[in-house]
Design a protein around this motif. Structure first.
Motif, PDB file in Angstrom:
ATOM      1  N   GLU A 101      -6.639   1.763   3.365  1.00  0.00           N
ATOM      2  CA  GLU A 101      -7.471   2.841   2.844  1.00  0.00           C
ATOM      3  C   GLU A 101      -8.630   3.140   3.788  1.00  0.00           C
ATOM      4  O   GLU A 101      -9.026   2.295   4.594  1.00  0.00           O
ATOM      5  N   VAL A 109      -9.922   6.480   0.183  1.00  0.00           N
ATOM      6  CA  VAL A 109      -8.743   7.319   0.347  1.00  0.00           C
ATOM      7  C   VAL A 109      -7.582   6.466   0.812  1.00  0.00           C
ATOM      8  O   VAL A 109      -7.690   5.749   1.814  1.00  0.00           O
ATOM      9  N   PRO A 161       0.240  16.229   0.480  1.00  0.00           N
ATOM     10  CA  PRO A 161      -0.863  16.202  -0.485  1.00  0.00           C
ATOM     11  C   PRO A 161      -2.139  15.665   0.148  1.00  0.00           C
ATOM     12  O   PRO A 161      -2.101  14.894   1.104  1.00  0.00           O
ATOM     13  N   ASP A 162      -3.262  16.090  -0.397  1.00  0.00           N
ATOM     14  CA  ASP A 162      -4.561  15.582   0.034  1.00  0.00           C
ATOM     15  C   ASP A 162      -4.628  14.093  -0.294  1.00  0.00           C
ATOM     16  O   ASP A 162      -4.433  13.704  -1.455  1.00  0.00           O
ATOM     17  N   ALA A 200      -7.000  12.265  -0.792  1.00  0.00           N
ATOM     18  CA  ALA A 200      -8.029  11.999  -1.796  1.00  0.00           C
ATOM     19  C   ALA A 200      -7.632  12.515  -3.179  1.00  0.00           C
ATOM     20  O   ALA A 200      -8.348  12.281  -4.157  1.00  0.00           O
ATOM     21  N   ASP A 201      -6.510  13.223  -3.252  1.00  0.00           N
ATOM     22  CA  ASP A 201      -6.060  13.780  -4.528  1.00  0.00           C
ATOM     23  C   ASP A 201      -4.541  13.701  -4.607  1.00  0.00           C
ATOM     24  O   ASP A 201      -3.841  14.716  -4.663  1.00  0.00           O
ATOM     25  N   ARG A 202      -4.028  12.485  -4.606  1.00  0.00           N
ATOM     26  CA  ARG A 202      -2.583  12.274  -4.603  1.00  0.00           C
ATOM     27  C   ARG A 202      -1.991  12.597  -5.978  1.00  0.00           C
ATOM     28  O   ARG A 202      -2.604  12.291  -7.004  1.00  0.00           O
ATOM     29  N   PRO A 203      -0.794  13.201  -6.015  1.00  0.00           N
ATOM     30  CA  PRO A 203      -0.159  13.504  -7.304  1.00  0.00           C
ATOM     31  C   PRO A 203       0.095  12.240  -8.116  1.00  0.00           C
ATOM     32  O   PRO A 203       0.313  11.154  -7.561  1.00  0.00           O
ATOM     33  N   ALA A 204       0.088  12.393  -9.423  1.00  0.00           N
ATOM     34  CA  ALA A 204       0.316  11.237 -10.296  1.00  0.00           C
ATOM     35  C   ALA A 204       1.761  10.769 -10.235  1.00  0.00           C
ATOM     36  O   ALA A 204       2.045   9.577 -10.354  1.00  0.00           O
TER      37      ALA A 204
END
Length: 332
Positions: free
Chosen positions: A19, A28, A280-281, A283-287
């Motif tokens: 990370e 991240v 994907p970002d 810092a905002d990974r899909p669930a």
């Protein structure tokens, strides 16, 4: 004579997570729960788009993560010894037992030192050779990696030689101490096809002599030419693994299939199908499945459930809830 790949892993990565940490932001995830095995005499290609976490994985293996990057979980074993648990063993192995060819050869070389001296330094520092002995070995090594007129080229500075020659210098430095494991990070990027072929031939010679090779690329053509085994990465996670011929002929994951479909083909002009969207970002990974937002086969389950990497048949694994549909589409 080609040396068969060993049954015992030379490199074994289990559950590796890396990370990036910032002072005023949440960590991240760059790599998550990655596992990979490489054997002596085998070329393992790590395949995926830029940003998939391939280079971060390579630097983690070498203990060369920079700045705010941290390994947070997992193990990296070389001949059974966990290098993450023993920093001294990591330092001792680096250069001697394992080495890395970096993507940017110009940045990897000292701009104010002659290339021959940079190679010779490996022998002086690690083997205690005299200046004359080290220079002789450096010239021999430059000849081995097919650099013409090595005596003259050894006196050049990095900016005075071509990109292909610089890449060969970097490779020469990496193999100088005959490491058993070599990691090559996009070593053929931006090179013309003739130089690329020479470099791939050199790597093939190294694996035939018994070295283990982890070769990072986003070029499927290169992967098809050199790989024994393929690991497909996407957004820091492994999507699919298996023998190269099988993965390229019968992909089990929609992402692998999409990568293959995006390659231009001479026999089918215009048949190339780009992958829509982007990674994907971090810092905002899909669930759910990381590839679901770009996957034409995704369902509600795919967006809600993160699939695990599961063994499907001997030697093959994939992380997908829709493998049956992938096989059906491929068969059409």
């Amino acid at each position: 004579m080609t040396m068969p790949a060993s049954e015992t892993p030379l490199l074994e990565i289990q559950g590796l997570s890396v990370e990036f940490r910032a002072r005023r932001a949440a960590p991240v995830q760059a790599v998550q729960d990655l596992s990979l095995t490489a054997r002596a005499g085998e070329c393992v290609v790590v395949l995926g788009e830029s940003g998939s976490g391939k280079s971060v994985t390579a630097k983690a293996v070498m203990g060369l993560l920079e700045g705010n990057a941290r390994t947070t979980a997992g193990s990296i074993r070389l001949d059974g010894a966990d290098l993450l648990a023993d920093p001294a063993a990591m330092r001792a192995a680096r250069g001697r037992d394992m080495a890395m060819v970096f993507q940017d050869s110009l940045s990897a070389l000292n701009p104010v030192q002659r290339v021959g001296d940079q190679i010779a330094e490996m022998f002086r520092v690690h083997q205690g050779l005299s200046k004359a002995e080290a220079r002789t070995r450096a010239i021999e090594l430059m000849r081995q990696v097919a650099i013409p007129d090595p005596e003259r080229r050894a006196r050049s500075y990095p900016h005075q030689i071509s990109g292909g020659m610089r890449q060969r210098i970097v490779i020469a430095m990496a193999i100088a101490l005959k490491p058993r494991l070599l990691i090559a990070d996009e070593p053929t990027t931006a090179l013309d096809v003739t130089v690329q072929k020479g470099i791939l031939d050199l790597f093939r010679v190294l694996t035939e002599a018994g070295a283990g090779l982890v070769f990072i690329t986003h070029d499927i053509g290169v992967a098809a030419e050199i790989a024994d085994h393929i690991v497909v990465m996407y957004a820091g996670s492994v999507m699919e693994t298996g023998p190269a011929r099988e993965v390229l002929a019968r992909p089990h994951h929609p992402y692998t299939r999409a990568l293959l479909a995006s390659v231009p083909r001479i026999e089918r002009p215009g048949a190339r199908t780009p992958i829509p969207g982007g990674l994907p970002d971090p810092a905002d990974r899909p669930a759910g499945c990381l590839f679901a937002p770009r996957c034409p086969l995704a369902t509600a389950d795919c967006t809600a459930t993160r699939p695990e990497l599961e063994s499907l048949e001997p030697g093959r694994a994939a992380a997908c809830l829709r493998i049956t549909e992938v096989q059906h589409v491929l068969a059409q």
